[in-house]
Design an enzyme around this catalytic site. Structure first.
Site, PDB file in Angstrom:
ATOM      1  N   ASP A 154      -9.344   2.030  11.251  1.00  0.00           N
ATOM      2  CA  ASP A 154      -8.160   1.835  10.408  1.00  0.00           C
ATOM      3  C   ASP A 154      -8.207   2.765   9.193  1.00  0.00           C
ATOM      4  O   ASP A 154      -9.099   2.638   8.345  1.00  0.00           O
ATOM      5  CB  ASP A 154      -8.098   0.375   9.944  1.00  0.00           C
ATOM      6  CG  ASP A 154      -6.836   0.047   9.161  1.00  0.00           C
ATOM      7  OD1 ASP A 154      -6.026   0.962   8.914  1.00  0.00           O
ATOM      8  OD2 ASP A 154      -6.671  -1.128   8.805  1.00  0.00           O
TER       9      ASP A 154
ATOM     10  N   TRP B 210       0.594   6.020   4.085  1.00  0.00           N
ATOM     11  CA  TRP B 210       1.407   5.226   5.018  1.00  0.00           C
ATOM     12  C   TRP B 210       2.782   4.940   4.428  1.00  0.00           C
ATOM     13  O   TRP B 210       3.801   5.089   5.105  1.00  0.00           O
ATOM     14  CB  TRP B 210       0.680   3.932   5.349  1.00  0.00           C
ATOM     15  CG  TRP B 210       1.529   2.798   5.831  1.00  0.00           C
ATOM     16  CD1 TRP B 210       1.827   1.659   5.147  1.00  0.00           C
ATOM     17  CD2 TRP B 210       2.215   2.684   7.085  1.00  0.00           C
ATOM     18  NE1 TRP B 210       2.635   0.843   5.883  1.00  0.00           N
ATOM     19  CE2 TRP B 210       2.900   1.442   7.087  1.00  0.00           C
ATOM     20  CE3 TRP B 210       2.319   3.505   8.196  1.00  0.00           C
ATOM     21  CZ2 TRP B 210       3.663   1.013   8.162  1.00  0.00           C
ATOM     22  CZ3 TRP B 210       3.088   3.074   9.280  1.00  0.00           C
ATOM     23  CH2 TRP B 210       3.742   1.849   9.252  1.00  0.00           C
TER      24      TRP B 210
ATOM     25  N   ASP C 119      -3.016  -7.479   7.874  1.00  0.00           N
ATOM     26  CA  ASP C 119      -1.943  -6.715   7.236  1.00  0.00           C
ATOM     27  C   ASP C 119      -1.150  -7.634   6.294  1.00  0.00           C
ATOM     28  O   ASP C 119      -1.720  -8.386   5.518  1.00  0.00           O
ATOM     29  CB  ASP C 119      -1.068  -6.061   8.316  1.00  0.00           C
ATOM     30  CG  ASP C 119      -0.058  -5.062   7.774  1.00  0.00           C
ATOM     31  OD1 ASP C 119      -0.463  -3.930   7.470  1.00  0.00           O
ATOM     32  OD2 ASP C 119       1.118  -5.431   7.625  1.00  0.00           O
ATOM     33  N   TRP C 120       0.190  -7.581   6.349  1.00  0.00           N
ATOM     34  CA  TRP C 120       1.013  -8.437   5.485  1.00  0.00           C
ATOM     35  C   TRP C 120       0.786  -9.916   5.751  1.00  0.00           C
ATOM     36  O   TRP C 120       1.062 -10.757   4.894  1.00  0.00           O
ATOM     37  CB  TRP C 120       2.492  -8.100   5.669  1.00  0.00           C
ATOM     38  CG  TRP C 120       3.018  -7.174   4.618  1.00  0.00           C
ATOM     39  CD1 TRP C 120       3.207  -5.826   4.731  1.00  0.00           C
ATOM     40  CD2 TRP C 120       3.446  -7.519   3.291  1.00  0.00           C
ATOM     41  NE1 TRP C 120       3.718  -5.308   3.551  1.00  0.00           N
ATOM     42  CE2 TRP C 120       3.869  -6.335   2.649  1.00  0.00           C
ATOM     43  CE3 TRP C 120       3.492  -8.717   2.572  1.00  0.00           C
ATOM     44  CZ2 TRP C 120       4.347  -6.313   1.346  1.00  0.00           C
ATOM     45  CZ3 TRP C 120       3.974  -8.698   1.266  1.00  0.00           C
ATOM     46  CH2 TRP C 120       4.391  -7.502   0.671  1.00  0.00           C
TER      47      TRP C 120
ATOM     48  N   HIS D 233      -6.067  -0.373  12.952  1.00  0.00           N
ATOM     49  CA  HIS D 233      -5.434  -1.296  12.012  1.00  0.00           C
ATOM     50  C   HIS D 233      -5.003  -2.583  12.704  1.00  0.00           C
ATOM     51  O   HIS D 233      -5.177  -3.673  12.162  1.00  0.00           O
ATOM     52  CB  HIS D 233      -4.235  -0.604  11.369  1.00  0.00           C
ATOM     53  CG  HIS D 233      -3.490  -1.453  10.394  1.00  0.00           C
ATOM     54  ND1 HIS D 233      -4.031  -1.839   9.184  1.00  0.00           N
ATOM     55  CD2 HIS D 233      -2.249  -2.013  10.453  1.00  0.00           C
ATOM     56  CE1 HIS D 233      -3.152  -2.589   8.527  1.00  0.00           C
ATOM     57  NE2 HIS D 233      -2.073  -2.718   9.280  1.00  0.00           N
TER      58      HIS D 233
END
Length: 460
Positions: A409, A323, A282-283, A438
């Protein structure tokens, strides 16, 4: 208890709520004929409004409830002596009586600095009584400001610090907390990180640098850390500012791509991390994948899970757009339930652990900031540095790589990860996890076991 003490005690309850939300603890109630008709607690930070003092919010609430902007025959109880702004509003609203608790020697307009209420030429007169439950009001203010004045890591005025007790009894998270604050990039903020199995002799030890994303924190790596450590390696897992046990900005607009990237670079330099296997999702990847090109000699491996490099050259996926819209429409979403939705095997205690950093609503600014912060266009903040990073991974990366994909995901699933695989030099066929979504790390033990078999300390 007198009538005045009764209503001041109610105002003190509101003041305490304000303090727990990170506001200066001041509360106010408007009473008419023995009934509360308006109440307010300090809220300039939360409302992004310099006029959102407890008194004004209570007056507005009372006017709305009564249906009249003139609040005649009403008494305003407030825990702290009003300022000039609030004193003017009290007179303009025709409040009959003002009762306050503690005096305010710096800004008080009911006698401490000056007294607005003594001007007989004003066309309305409000009677004033001060000092009601003044000691209780003072103690509340002193308790609020004491940590800021005495803490060896003082808290910035524009930030909040999660309470230690929020994290007591976390399941499967036994590790000691470490904090970093003495780097210029943090500018007085305190950053939490885990640092396990560090040894003075590092010749045969890798460092797994585990970077989380939004809305997670280092707890996400609890199923991978034991495997890395058991194999004899060091594990470092920071909480980004705004997440986990790290300090939280009060406002979403204080977050930026550049800020978080620079903090991570400074963090790596300060801890002098070497032989690093970068572990991202992710980030953690959106930011983390821009780091090795700035210090390539420190990195020897990449373990990449459900993330992307956001260059602004291609449209964001439909899943991400959905999202981002969902986050905007549901700003107070339950973080734990989000994790549990894609990880049915999680226990209620594990689910609740993801909510712990956000026990207080005022700590959620990062959750609001990160979805719209993803670089979307060529000129978006972070897009240019991400394009440079993409070129680095495509042309210059010299280390080993491993990719793991959670196939459930809907946001950063297999199609996006296959594109990323093609952009990472010598990245082998990915490890596919059919049941993982995810947040792949919730299925992370098997990933970690494969990683320690793959990544080896390079010998020159």
């Amino acid at each position: 208890m007198t009538e005045d003490s009764k209503w001041m005690a109610f105002a003190l309850e509101l003041a305490n709520e304000a303090g727990q939300s990170g506001e200066v603890p001041v509360g106010a109630v408007v009473v008419r004929n023995g009934v509360v008709v308006g109440k307010g607690r300090n809220g300039p930070v939360g409302h992004t409004d310099p006029t959102a003092h407890a008194e004004l919010l209570a007056l507005r609430d009372a006017a709305h409830n009564i249906g009249n902007y003139r609040l005649e025959d009403c008494t305003l109880y407030v825990t702290l002596e009003p300022c000039t702004m609030c004193a003017g509003a009290i007179l303009n609203s025709r409040i009959s009586r003002l009762v306050f608790g503690a005096s305010e020697p710096k800004t008080g307009a009911a006698g401490s600095v000056h007294n607005v209420f003594l001007h007989t030429t004003i066309n309305h007169q409000t009677s004033v009584l001060g000092g009601v439950m003044a000691e209780e009001s003072k103690q509340l203010l002193q308790q609020f400001f004491k940590p800021k004045r005495m803490n060896l890591n003082p808290l910035r005025e524009d930030a909040l610090r999660p309470h230690d007790e929020w994290f007591e009894g976390l399941p499967d998270y036994p590790w000691r907390a470490n904090y970093l604050s003495d780097v210029p990039e943090l500018n007085g903020l305190r950053m939490h990180y885990l640092d396990e199995a560090s040894t003075a002799e590092k010749n045969d030890q890798l460092t797994y640098l585990c970077l989380h994303g939004n809305p997670a924190w280092s707890y996400l790596y609890r199923k991978m850390i034991p495997t890395f450590v058991a194999a004899g390696h060091r594990v470092v897992a920071p909480d980004l500012i705004g997440f986990g046990k790290s300090d939280k900005f009060k406002k979403a607009n204080q977050h930026s791509f550049e800020f978080h990237r620079n903090v991570l670079l400074a963090f790596i330099e300060k801890l002098n991390l070497e032989k690093v296997v970068l572990v991202v999702q992710d980030w953690g990847g959106i930011l983390g994948l821009t780091l090795p090109m700035a210090m390539p000699n420190r990195f020897v491996g990449l373990l990449v899970m459900n993330t992307t490099i956001t260059t602004g050259e291609t449209p964001l996926s439909d899943g991400f757009i959905s999202w981002r819209a969902w986050c905007k429409d549901n700003p107070d979403f339950d973080v734990g339930k989000l994790f549990a939705r894609g990880n049915k095997h999680m226990s209620p205690e594990e689910t609740h652990a993801y909510n712990r950093p956000f026990t207080d609503k005022g700590h959620r600014a990062a959750l609001h900031a990160f979805p719209p912060m993803v670089p979307e266009h060529l000129n978006s903040p972070g897009a240019d540095i991400s394009r440079q990073a993409a070129a680095f991974w495509r042309n210059d990366w010299q280390g080993q790589s491993m990719m793991a994909i959670g196939l459930q995901d809907p946001v950063l699933g297999e199609p996006i990860m296959r594109n990323l695989q093609r952009n990472i030099r010598n990245c082998p066929e990915p490890m596919l996890l059919p049941q993982a979504g995810h947040f792949v790390q919730e299925h992370g033990q098997s990933i970690a076991e494969a990683a320690v078999q793959l990544f080896k300390v390079p010998h020159s």
